[in-house]
Design a protein around this motif. Structure first.
Motif, short mmCIF file in Angstrom:
data_model
loop_
_atom_site.label_atom_id
_atom_site.label_comp_id
_atom_site.label_asym_id
_atom_site.label_seq_id
_atom_site.Cartn_x
_atom_site.Cartn_y
_atom_site.Cartn_z
N VAL A 1 0.83 -1.20 0.00
CA VAL A 1 0.00 0.00 0.00
C VAL A 1 0.87 1.26 0.00
O VAL A 1 0.69 2.16 -0.82
CB VAL A 1 -0.96 0.00 1.21
CG1 VAL A 1 -1.69 1.34 1.30
CG2 VAL A 1 -1.97 -1.12 1.08
N PHE A 2 1.84 1.30 0.91
CA PHE A 2 2.60 2.54 1.09
C PHE A 2 3.60 2.79 -0.03
O PHE A 2 3.96 3.94 -0.28
CB PHE A 2 3.30 2.52 2.45
CG PHE A 2 2.38 2.87 3.58
CD1 PHE A 2 2.04 4.19 3.85
CD2 PHE A 2 1.80 1.88 4.36
CE1 PHE A 2 1.19 4.52 4.89
CE2 PHE A 2 0.94 2.19 5.39
CZ PHE A 2 0.62 3.52 5.65
N GLN A 3 4.06 1.75 -0.73
CA GLN A 3 4.99 2.00 -1.82
C GLN A 3 4.33 2.72 -2.99
O GLN A 3 5.02 3.28 -3.85
CB GLN A 3 5.62 0.69 -2.29
CG GLN A 3 4.70 -0.24 -3.05
CD GLN A 3 5.41 -1.53 -3.47
OE1 GLN A 3 6.49 -1.86 -2.99
NE2 GLN A 3 4.80 -2.27 -4.37
N GLU A 4 3.00 2.73 -3.02
CA GLU A 4 2.29 3.50 -4.03
C GLU A 4 2.32 5.00 -3.72
O GLU A 4 2.03 5.82 -4.59
CB GLU A 4 0.83 3.03 -4.13
CG GLU A 4 0.67 1.57 -4.54
CD GLU A 4 1.28 1.31 -5.90
OE1 GLU A 4 1.12 2.16 -6.80
OE2 GLU A 4 1.93 0.26 -6.08
N ARG A 5 2.67 5.34 -2.48
CA ARG A 5 2.68 6.73 -2.05
C ARG A 5 4.09 7.30 -1.90
O ARG A 5 4.30 8.49 -2.10
CB ARG A 5 1.95 6.86 -0.71
CG ARG A 5 0.47 6.47 -0.77
CD ARG A 5 -0.04 6.08 0.61
NE ARG A 5 -1.48 5.95 0.68
CZ ARG A 5 -2.16 4.92 0.20
NH1 ARG A 5 -1.53 3.92 -0.41
NH2 ARG A 5 -3.48 4.85 0.32
N ALA A 6 5.05 6.43 -1.53
CA ALA A 6 6.40 6.91 -1.25
C ALA A 6 7.37 5.74 -1.27
O ALA A 6 6.96 4.57 -1.22
CB ALA A 6 6.45 7.61 0.11
N GLU A 7 8.66 6.04 -1.30
CA GLU A 7 9.65 4.98 -1.22
C GLU A 7 9.44 4.19 0.07
O GLU A 7 9.33 4.76 1.16
CB GLU A 7 11.06 5.58 -1.22
CG GLU A 7 12.14 4.52 -1.09
CD GLU A 7 13.51 5.09 -0.79
OE1 GLU A 7 14.46 4.29 -0.66
OE2 GLU A 7 13.63 6.33 -0.64
#
Length: 237
Positions: A71-77
């Protein structure tokens, strides 16, 4: 030899798991909910709460099968770390872009200072620090690898909540706000090492954070289980 927990998660991902993953403490046995805990994507208010307290670059410690990292890799490294080759391979198979083998209790030898903006450690593995001193040392390491405006989210079971005593492996402690949880995993007849988790209340977490550069700024309790499980957001000050 691989750990039964790691093999069970790997086999579940491959569709090859035919036996349950069991949690054991003496004669007490529970089936561990692999799909729910490691493959169900976070959503709803719980995810929104995490998003409000985390930013990238993000370090996901004890990332399991990568459900948060995806989920979070879609928003940031996002760098996802696990101690098991099986789990790292599972995360990569599932699309985690940066999954690495590493030890969350040896971060200073793995990452440089100020490498991340935020740290996520979900799964109560923070309790494997083993003691309040170990928890302080871990918080110090998290401070080392995060920027001066860093944030972190940790989780635990709260020993001050009566329902926590019903956990498999629960061991009481005479010190207020502290307890232990002792258990091990079994899969297809193979047993893993005994795990000794230190359970600490939010107040004990605040105490441990003193002098490490962190302050507990928010606590979110679970809606079920009588609120015995909680997540704590920390910020640097």
């Amino acid at each position: 030899m691989s750990d039964p927990f790691d093999r069970a998660v790997r086999d579940h991902h491959r569709g090859e798991r035919e036996a349950p993953l069991l949690q054991r403490d003496g004669d007490r046995v529970l089936e561990h909910p692999i799909e729910e805990f490691y493959f169900t994507a976070p959503a709803g208010e719980g995810l929104e709460w995490l998003e409000a307290h985390l930013d990238g670059p993000l370090l996901d410690l004890g990332a399991g099968a990568g459900r948060h990292a995806l989920v979070f890799q879609e928003r940031a490294e996002t760098v996802a770390v696990e101690v098991s080759d099986h789990l790292v391979a599972t995360m990569r198979d599932r699309g985690v872009e940066d999954a690495r083998r590493g030890d969350m209790f040896d971060l200073r030898s793995t990452f440089e200072r100020d490498r991340f903006r935020s740290v996520l450690a979900i799964g109560t593995q923070t309790g494997l620090a083993g003691s309040m001193r170990g928890l302080r040392e871990l918080l110090g390491d998290l401070a080392f690898v995060t920027t001066p405006d860093g944030t972190a989210v940790l989780d635990c079971y709260d020993p001050t909540v009566e329902a926590t005593a019903d956990l498999l492996g629960y061991r009481a402690d005479p010190t207020p706000g502290l307890a232990h949880r002792v258990m091990y995993f079994e899969y297809e007849g193979e047993t893993g090492d005994v795990l000794n988790f230190r359970l600490f209340s939010p107040d004990r977490l605040r105490e441990a954070a003193a002098g490490t550069g962190w302050t507990v700024t928010a606590v979110r309790r679970s809606d079920d289980e009588n609120g015995r499980y909680y997540r704590a957001a920390l910020e640097k000050w």
